[in-house]
Design a protein around this motif. Sequence first.
Motif, PDB file in Angstrom:
ATOM      1  N   HIS A  26       0.939  -1.186  -0.020  1.00 21.88           N
ATOM      2  CA  HIS A  26       0.094  -0.027   0.033  1.00 21.88           C
ATOM      3  C   HIS A  26       0.740   1.415   0.108  1.00 21.88           C
ATOM      4  O   HIS A  26       1.660   1.336   0.827  1.00 21.88           O
ATOM      5  CB  HIS A  26      -0.787   0.096   1.228  1.00 21.88           C
ATOM      6  CG  HIS A  26      -1.856   1.285   1.481  1.00 21.88           C
ATOM      7  ND1 HIS A  26      -2.760   1.708   0.597  1.00 21.88           N
ATOM      8  CD2 HIS A  26      -1.670   2.280   2.157  1.00 21.88           C
ATOM      9  CE1 HIS A  26      -3.305   2.669   0.869  1.00 21.88           C
ATOM     10  NE2 HIS A  26      -2.776   3.351   1.880  1.00 21.88           N
ATOM     11  N   LEU A  27       0.623   2.060  -0.906  1.00 19.81           N
ATOM     12  CA  LEU A  27       1.231   3.403  -0.957  1.00 19.81           C
ATOM     13  C   LEU A  27       0.517   4.617  -0.455  1.00 19.81           C
ATOM     14  O   LEU A  27      -0.604   4.597  -0.880  1.00 19.81           O
ATOM     15  CB  LEU A  27       1.664   3.672  -2.428  1.00 19.81           C
ATOM     16  CG  LEU A  27       2.692   2.786  -3.061  1.00 19.81           C
ATOM     17  CD1 LEU A  27       3.284   3.113  -4.545  1.00 19.81           C
ATOM     18  CD2 LEU A  27       4.125   2.694  -2.414  1.00 19.81           C
ATOM     19  N   GLU A  28       1.282   5.393   0.201  1.00 17.37           N
ATOM     20  CA  GLU A  28       0.552   6.681   0.636  1.00 17.37           C
ATOM     21  C   GLU A  28       1.622   7.805  -0.187  1.00 17.37           C
ATOM     22  O   GLU A  28       2.749   7.754   0.120  1.00 17.37           O
ATOM     23  CB  GLU A  28       0.429   7.189   1.978  1.00 17.37           C
ATOM     24  CG  GLU A  28      -0.399   5.968   2.762  1.00 17.37           C
ATOM     25  CD  GLU A  28      -0.363   6.400   4.301  1.00 17.37           C
ATOM     26  OE1 GLU A  28       0.254   7.453   4.728  1.00 17.37           O
ATOM     27  OE2 GLU A  28      -0.597   5.519   4.912  1.00 17.37           O
ATOM     28  N   ILE A  29       0.864   8.602  -1.180  1.00 17.31           N
ATOM     29  CA  ILE A  29       1.548   9.430  -1.843  1.00 17.31           C
ATOM     30  C   ILE A  29       1.128  10.979  -1.441  1.00 17.31           C
ATOM     31  O   ILE A  29      -0.115  11.162  -1.511  1.00 17.31           O
ATOM     32  CB  ILE A  29       1.393   8.926  -3.348  1.00 17.31           C
ATOM     33  CG1 ILE A  29       1.609   7.643  -3.569  1.00 17.31           C
ATOM     34  CG2 ILE A  29       2.196   9.832  -4.436  1.00 17.31           C
ATOM     35  CD1 ILE A  29       1.164   7.007  -5.126  1.00 17.31           C
ATOM     36  N   TYR A  30       2.086  11.716  -1.227  1.00 18.65           N
ATOM     37  CA  TYR A  30       2.085  13.049  -1.011  1.00 18.65           C
ATOM     38  C   TYR A  30       2.641  13.954  -2.229  1.00 18.65           C
ATOM     39  O   TYR A  30       3.920  13.712  -2.275  1.00 18.65           O
ATOM     40  CB  TYR A  30       2.319  13.583   0.339  1.00 18.65           C
ATOM     41  CG  TYR A  30       1.564  12.596   1.494  1.00 18.65           C
ATOM     42  CD1 TYR A  30       0.360  13.140   2.166  1.00 18.65           C
ATOM     43  CD2 TYR A  30       2.164  11.315   1.697  1.00 18.65           C
ATOM     44  CE1 TYR A  30      -0.111  12.378   3.203  1.00 18.65           C
ATOM     45  CE2 TYR A  30       1.638  10.730   2.730  1.00 18.65           C
ATOM     46  CZ  TYR A  30       0.436  11.152   3.553  1.00 18.65           C
ATOM     47  OH  TYR A  30      -0.124  10.332   4.420  1.00 18.65           O
ATOM     48  N   ALA A  31       2.004  14.920  -2.386  1.00 21.63           N
ATOM     49  CA  ALA A  31       2.540  15.853  -3.566  1.00 21.63           C
ATOM     50  C   ALA A  31       2.519  17.528  -3.034  1.00 21.63           C
ATOM     51  O   ALA A  31       2.825  18.207  -3.732  1.00 21.63           O
ATOM     52  CB  ALA A  31       2.321  15.713  -4.852  1.00 21.63           C
ATOM     53  N   LEU A  32       1.416  17.626  -2.298  1.00 22.34           N
ATOM     54  CA  LEU A  32       1.076  19.057  -1.734  1.00 22.34           C
ATOM     55  C   LEU A  32       2.034  19.151  -0.524  1.00 22.34           C
ATOM     56  O   LEU A  32       1.923  18.810   0.541  1.00 22.34           O
ATOM     57  CB  LEU A  32      -0.261  19.014  -1.354  1.00 22.34           C
ATOM     58  CG  LEU A  32      -1.240  18.682  -2.175  1.00 22.34           C
ATOM     59  CD1 LEU A  32      -2.759  18.444  -1.793  1.00 22.34           C
ATOM     60  CD2 LEU A  32      -1.406  19.792  -3.494  1.00 22.34           C
ATOM     61  N   GLY A  33       3.029  20.387  -0.765  1.00 18.20           N
ATOM     62  CA  GLY A  33       3.811  20.907   0.118  1.00 18.20           C
ATOM     63  C   GLY A  33       5.127  20.393  -0.132  1.00 18.20           C
ATOM     64  O   GLY A  33       6.083  20.952   0.123  1.00 18.20           O
ATOM     65  N   GLU A  34       5.127  18.948  -0.642  1.00 20.58           N
ATOM     66  CA  GLU A  34       6.637  18.120  -0.819  1.00 20.58           C
ATOM     67  C   GLU A  34       6.124  16.962  -1.414  1.00 20.58           C
ATOM     68  O   GLU A  34       5.175  16.247  -0.840  1.00 20.58           O
ATOM     69  CB  GLU A  34       7.241  17.974   0.440  1.00 20.58           C
ATOM     70  CG  GLU A  34       8.648  17.357   0.223  1.00 20.58           C
ATOM     71  CD  GLU A  34       9.285  16.866   1.474  1.00 20.58           C
ATOM     72  OE1 GLU A  34      10.506  16.532   1.507  1.00 20.58           O
ATOM     73  OE2 GLU A  34       8.527  17.079   2.686  1.00 20.58           O
ATOM     74  N   GLY A  35       7.057  16.232  -2.421  1.00 24.72           N
ATOM     75  CA  GLY A  35       6.713  15.185  -2.828  1.00 24.72           C
ATOM     76  C   GLY A  35       7.396  14.083  -2.158  1.00 24.72           C
ATOM     77  O   GLY A  35       8.637  13.917  -1.623  1.00 24.72           O
ATOM     78  N   ARG A  36       6.426  13.027  -1.460  1.00 32.53           N
ATOM     79  CA  ARG A  36       6.829  11.986  -0.666  1.00 32.53           C
ATOM     80  C   ARG A  36       5.991  10.920  -0.740  1.00 32.53           C
ATOM     81  O   ARG A  36       4.873  11.039  -1.449  1.00 32.53           O
ATOM     82  CB  ARG A  36       7.077  12.643   0.699  1.00 32.53           C
ATOM     83  CG  ARG A  36       5.955  13.222   1.111  1.00 32.53           C
ATOM     84  CD  ARG A  36       6.210  13.740   2.676  1.00 32.53           C
ATOM     85  NE  ARG A  36       5.142  14.528   3.354  1.00 32.53           N
ATOM     86  CZ  ARG A  36       4.198  13.922   4.084  1.00 32.53           C
ATOM     87  NH1 ARG A  36       4.240  12.600   4.347  1.00 32.53           N
ATOM     88  NH2 ARG A  36       3.219  14.716   4.422  1.00 32.53           N
ATOM     89  N   ALA A  37       6.564   9.554  -0.230  1.00 30.96           N
ATOM     90  CA  ALA A  37       5.907   8.546  -0.177  1.00 30.96           C
ATOM     91  C   ALA A  37       5.778   7.735   0.983  1.00 30.96           C
ATOM     92  O   ALA A  37       6.984   7.523   1.591  1.00 30.96           O
ATOM     93  CB  ALA A  37       5.916   7.774  -1.821  1.00 30.96           C
ATOM     94  N   ALA A  38       4.878   6.926   1.309  1.00 28.86           N
ATOM     95  CA  ALA A  38       5.225   5.969   2.390  1.00 28.86           C
ATOM     96  C   ALA A  38       4.366   4.476   1.741  1.00 28.86           C
ATOM     97  O   ALA A  38       3.668   4.380   1.334  1.00 28.86           O
ATOM     98  CB  ALA A  38       4.374   6.237   3.536  1.00 28.86           C
ATOM     99  N   ARG A  39       5.388   3.464   2.176  1.00 26.46           N
ATOM    100  CA  ARG A  39       5.015   2.170   1.553  1.00 26.46           C
ATOM    101  C   ARG A  39       4.725   1.351   2.726  1.00 26.46           C
ATOM    102  O   ARG A  39       5.705   1.190   3.743  1.00 26.46           O
ATOM    103  CB  ARG A  39       6.170   1.452   0.842  1.00 26.46           C
ATOM    104  CG  ARG A  39       6.047  -0.019   0.100  1.00 26.46           C
ATOM    105  CD  ARG A  39       7.102  -0.344  -0.442  1.00 26.46           C
ATOM    106  NE  ARG A  39       8.350  -0.403   0.331  1.00 26.46           N
ATOM    107  CZ  ARG A  39       9.430   0.154   0.329  1.00 26.46           C
ATOM    108  NH1 ARG A  39       9.488   1.088  -0.577  1.00 26.46           N
ATOM    109  NH2 ARG A  39      10.421   0.013   1.344  1.00 26.46           N
TER     110      ARG A  39
END
Length: 268
Positions: A26-39
Amino acid sequence: MVEQLQAFSQERLEGGGEAEERTVGHLEIYALGEGRAARDGQAVSSSEWQAAMAKELFFYVLLNGPLERDVIGAVFWPELGASSVTSSFHNALYRVRRALGSDAIVVEEGRYGVGDVDYWFDVEEFEGLVERARLLPVQDLQAQDLWQRAVSLYGGDFLPEVERVWCVPKREELREKYVEALVGVGRCNEARRDFESAIGWYRRALEVDELREDVHRRTMSCFADAGRRTEAVAQFQRCRTLLQSELQIKPSAETLELYERIAAAEGE
């Protein structure tokens, strides 16, 4: 190391190979404020990405895919020849798959896109909240809840660390939707005649885009309805000054008419 062993033998001849047989999870993907991801709840570190280019490639494909390699290459490596583009692309793709898993980006019929993976993406969530809120009248409490959730989710500009032009239109679109959400909360408060709260939300919107004449008008109206006509006039004066200094234009007829009504009432 010879370009990661020629990007792990051109990603097992375009099929994605195994990328160390790591499945995406499962991926949590963030692009608002900074590009990052959690697996699976664990943040993907910079060392796992190995290069900013790999992370940017993933976000580009996520938002725009599926795409042919040549289209991607023209965006990321326009100055390179065909063979160098191929090498650079597969090197970045190899790193994406090492960081996120073998199915993070897949190729089908020569086009690259995100695989059949379980993910949550803050941009999609944010846009979904805005779309749902638009359908509801401002008097509906659910509308205010949706607008406020959208505001809370907006952690900052879209991929602010990315300088390539491909993300600029999306960055501006999302910023406009953020302003819309702030105004949406303000309108919900205004509909309940909570003018003080509405003014606060409108001011937040103007901090993002001070040239929104419609938001200046709403702020003026709230000041007037709250009995603060002097501040309503001052708001008009700020609006007029900004429009003249930034755009070399005068306030619209609608704004002038509102100002004249407020000024006349103040003089009574």
